[in-house]
Enzyme design. Structure first.
Site, PDB file in Angstrom:
ATOM      1  N   HIS A  40     -23.716 -24.251  69.185  1.00 56.30           N
ATOM      2  CA  HIS A  40     -23.490 -25.664  69.505  1.00 56.30           C
ATOM      3  C   HIS A  40     -23.668 -26.502  68.247  1.00 56.30           C
ATOM      4  O   HIS A  40     -24.623 -27.270  68.097  1.00 56.30           O
ATOM      5  CB  HIS A  40     -24.436 -26.112  70.625  1.00 56.30           C
ATOM      6  CG  HIS A  40     -23.970 -25.649  71.965  1.00 56.30           C
ATOM      7  ND1 HIS A  40     -24.768 -25.536  73.053  1.00 56.30           N
ATOM      8  CD2 HIS A  40     -22.749 -25.250  72.399  1.00 56.30           C
ATOM      9  CE1 HIS A  40     -24.086 -25.094  74.095  1.00 56.30           C
ATOM     10  NE2 HIS A  40     -22.849 -24.906  73.710  1.00 56.30           N
ATOM     11  N   HIS A  73     -25.152 -17.321  74.257  1.00 58.53           N
ATOM     12  CA  HIS A  73     -25.606 -17.744  75.589  1.00 58.53           C
ATOM     13  C   HIS A  73     -25.291 -16.720  76.669  1.00 58.53           C
ATOM     14  O   HIS A  73     -25.740 -16.875  77.805  1.00 58.53           O
ATOM     15  CB  HIS A  73     -24.921 -19.050  75.998  1.00 58.53           C
ATOM     16  CG  HIS A  73     -25.283 -20.214  75.145  1.00 58.53           C
ATOM     17  ND1 HIS A  73     -26.583 -20.530  74.832  1.00 58.53           N
ATOM     18  CD2 HIS A  73     -24.515 -21.155  74.544  1.00 58.53           C
ATOM     19  CE1 HIS A  73     -26.601 -21.610  74.076  1.00 58.53           C
ATOM     20  NE2 HIS A  73     -25.367 -22.004  73.872  1.00 58.53           N
ATOM     21  N   HIS A 123     -25.385 -25.506  82.230  1.00 63.31           N
ATOM     22  CA  HIS A 123     -25.381 -24.845  80.915  1.00 63.31           C
ATOM     23  C   HIS A 123     -24.832 -23.421  81.056  1.00 63.31           C
ATOM     24  O   HIS A 123     -25.177 -22.712  82.014  1.00 63.31           O
ATOM     25  CB  HIS A 123     -26.806 -24.809  80.355  1.00 63.31           C
ATOM     26  CG  HIS A 123     -26.870 -24.445  78.907  1.00 63.31           C
ATOM     27  ND1 HIS A 123     -26.723 -23.149  78.464  1.00 63.31           N
ATOM     28  CD2 HIS A 123     -27.022 -25.201  77.791  1.00 63.31           C
ATOM     29  CE1 HIS A 123     -26.800 -23.125  77.143  1.00 63.31           C
ATOM     30  NE2 HIS A 123     -26.980 -24.373  76.712  1.00 63.31           N
ATOM     31  N   GLU A 125     -25.562 -20.680  79.664  1.00 61.09           N
ATOM     32  CA  GLU A 125     -26.571 -19.616  79.758  1.00 61.09           C
ATOM     33  C   GLU A 125     -27.110 -19.520  81.191  1.00 61.09           C
ATOM     34  O   GLU A 125     -27.258 -18.416  81.740  1.00 61.09           O
ATOM     35  CB  GLU A 125     -27.730 -19.896  78.800  1.00 61.09           C
ATOM     36  CG  GLU A 125     -28.787 -18.809  78.883  1.00 61.09           C
ATOM     37  CD  GLU A 125     -30.127 -19.242  78.313  1.00 61.09           C
ATOM     38  OE1 GLU A 125     -30.152 -19.822  77.219  1.00 61.09           O
ATOM     39  OE2 GLU A 125     -31.143 -18.987  78.974  1.00 61.09           O
ATOM     40  N   SER A 217     -26.485 -29.417  71.542  1.00 60.40           N
ATOM     41  CA  SER A 217     -27.442 -28.306  71.460  1.00 60.40           C
ATOM     42  C   SER A 217     -28.668 -28.633  72.315  1.00 60.40           C
ATOM     43  O   SER A 217     -29.385 -29.602  72.062  1.00 60.40           O
ATOM     44  CB  SER A 217     -27.842 -28.108  69.987  1.00 60.40           C
ATOM     45  OG  SER A 217     -29.112 -27.531  69.899  1.00 60.40           O
ATOM     46  N   ASN A 219     -31.616 -27.264  72.649  1.00 60.25           N
ATOM     47  CA  ASN A 219     -32.962 -27.308  72.068  1.00 60.25           C
ATOM     48  C   ASN A 219     -33.097 -28.422  71.045  1.00 60.25           C
ATOM     49  O   ASN A 219     -34.195 -28.911  70.816  1.00 60.25           O
ATOM     50  CB  ASN A 219     -33.385 -25.934  71.528  1.00 60.25           C
ATOM     51  CG  ASN A 219     -32.578 -25.524  70.351  1.00 60.25           C
ATOM     52  OD1 ASN A 219     -32.951 -25.791  69.226  1.00 60.25           O
ATOM     53  ND2 ASN A 219     -31.439 -24.894  70.578  1.00 60.25           N
ATOM     54  N   SER A 261     -29.465 -24.124  66.375  1.00 66.57           N
ATOM     55  CA  SER A 261     -28.067 -23.900  66.006  1.00 66.57           C
ATOM     56  C   SER A 261     -27.671 -24.688  64.752  1.00 66.57           C
ATOM     57  O   SER A 261     -26.490 -24.838  64.459  1.00 66.57           O
ATOM     58  CB  SER A 261     -27.163 -24.278  67.183  1.00 66.57           C
ATOM     59  OG  SER A 261     -27.530 -25.533  67.696  1.00 66.57           O
TER      60      SER A 261
END
Ligand code: SF4
Length: 279
Positions: A40, A73, A123, A125, A217, A219, A261
């Site tokens: 991302h 992911h 998402h 993932e 992203s 995180n 990322s």
């Protein structure tokens, strides 16, 4: 102006591995079709496009026989089945940490448990993890379980980029509803947890924070939340050009962190820009 780097920041091993895998595959196959961006991060996606990694959003966009890459992911189980049925070359860059979460979800569902995943239901993932539960999984974005209808016994796990300080209250809410017969599987990623911890440690020592990473992203966005929750002015930038010198003016010290990322080169450019401003 004093600039302090977080002890842990930037590219994680899962993203690094995924980028290397698709680069090698593009060299072998010419073009690789990545199901969603490998990382991302817009800069990395653009660079990979130049070496033949093309982002697609569904298998229907991949020509017959075209190579397909699964991102860090992971993918939904039926997507992997369809790639196999079509006999397409598959480059699986699923992060081993995500793979473990998928396996944990599958095992819990096979053992007869409903699977409750703490994470963003939209998402990729989380959609992937849920797909391994054979319809026995549901995702929650908060500790508010509402009146979701869930059959006990349950297993609880997390999107890998979840922050343990949020996952724990979720587990408490599940325990309150279902009692102690719940299987808690901590699927948070140690690398992201280290980044959140390092940001929390740093934020108490500086006047402002710069978080380097894309708004797409998960995180990176969480890192911004962590820093803002500490009451420190926090600025997310995707690149050095986005550093707003007026906003940073008057701050004696700036902490720097970056999402998993964000490539090293971008972090270094931001660092150089901040150092120039600080002279
Ligand atoms: S953040 Fe963790 S789970 Fe996600 S790709 Fe990186 S190492 Fe894997």
């Amino acid at each position: 102006m004093r600039i302090v780097r977080a002890e842990s920041l930037g590219f994680c091993h899962g993203v690094r591995r995924a980028v290397e895998r698709v680069e090698e595959a593009a060299a072998d196959h010419g073009t690789v079709h990545s199901l969603g961006p490998i990382v991302h991060n817009e800069g990395v996606t653009a660079r990979l496009a130049n070496v033949g990694v093309k982002v697609v959003w569904s298998l229907a966009e991949v020509p017959e026989g075209g190579a397909v890459a699964i991102t860090a992911h992971g993918a939904e189980a039926d997507v992997l089945d369809r790639i196999a049925e079509r006999g397409q070359p598959r480059i699986d860059a699923t992060c081993p940490v995500v793979r473990r979460a998928q396996e944990a979800a599958a095992e819990a569902a096979t053992a007869g448990r409903s699977v409750m995943v703490y994470g963003d239901p939209a998402h990729p993932e989380v959609r992937g993890i849920l797909s391994w539960t054979g319809g026995r999984g549901v995702a929650f974005e908060s500790a508010d379980l509402g009146n979701a209808s869930i059959e006990p016994p349950v297993a609880v796990l997390a999107q890998t980029t979840a922050d343990p300080t949020e996952f724990e209250p979720f587990v408490d809410a599940v325990r309150l509803r279902f009692g102690d017969d719940i299987a808690v599987i901590d699927t948070t990623c140690p690398e992201t947890v280290r980044r959140y911890r390092a940001a929390r440690e740093l934020v108490g020592r500086v006047d402002g924070m710069v978080v380097v990473g894309s708004r797409t992203s998960a995180n990176t966005v969480r890192l911004v939340d962590v820093c803002r929750a500490a009451g420190v002015p926090t600025f997310r930038v995707a690149s050095a050009e986005e550093v707003d010198e007026h906003a940073l003016m008057g701050l004696a010290s700036i902490g720097l962190t970056a999402g998993a990322s964000t490539p090293d080169a971008v972090i270094d450019e931001v660092l150089r820009r901040l150092r120039r401003l600080g002279r």
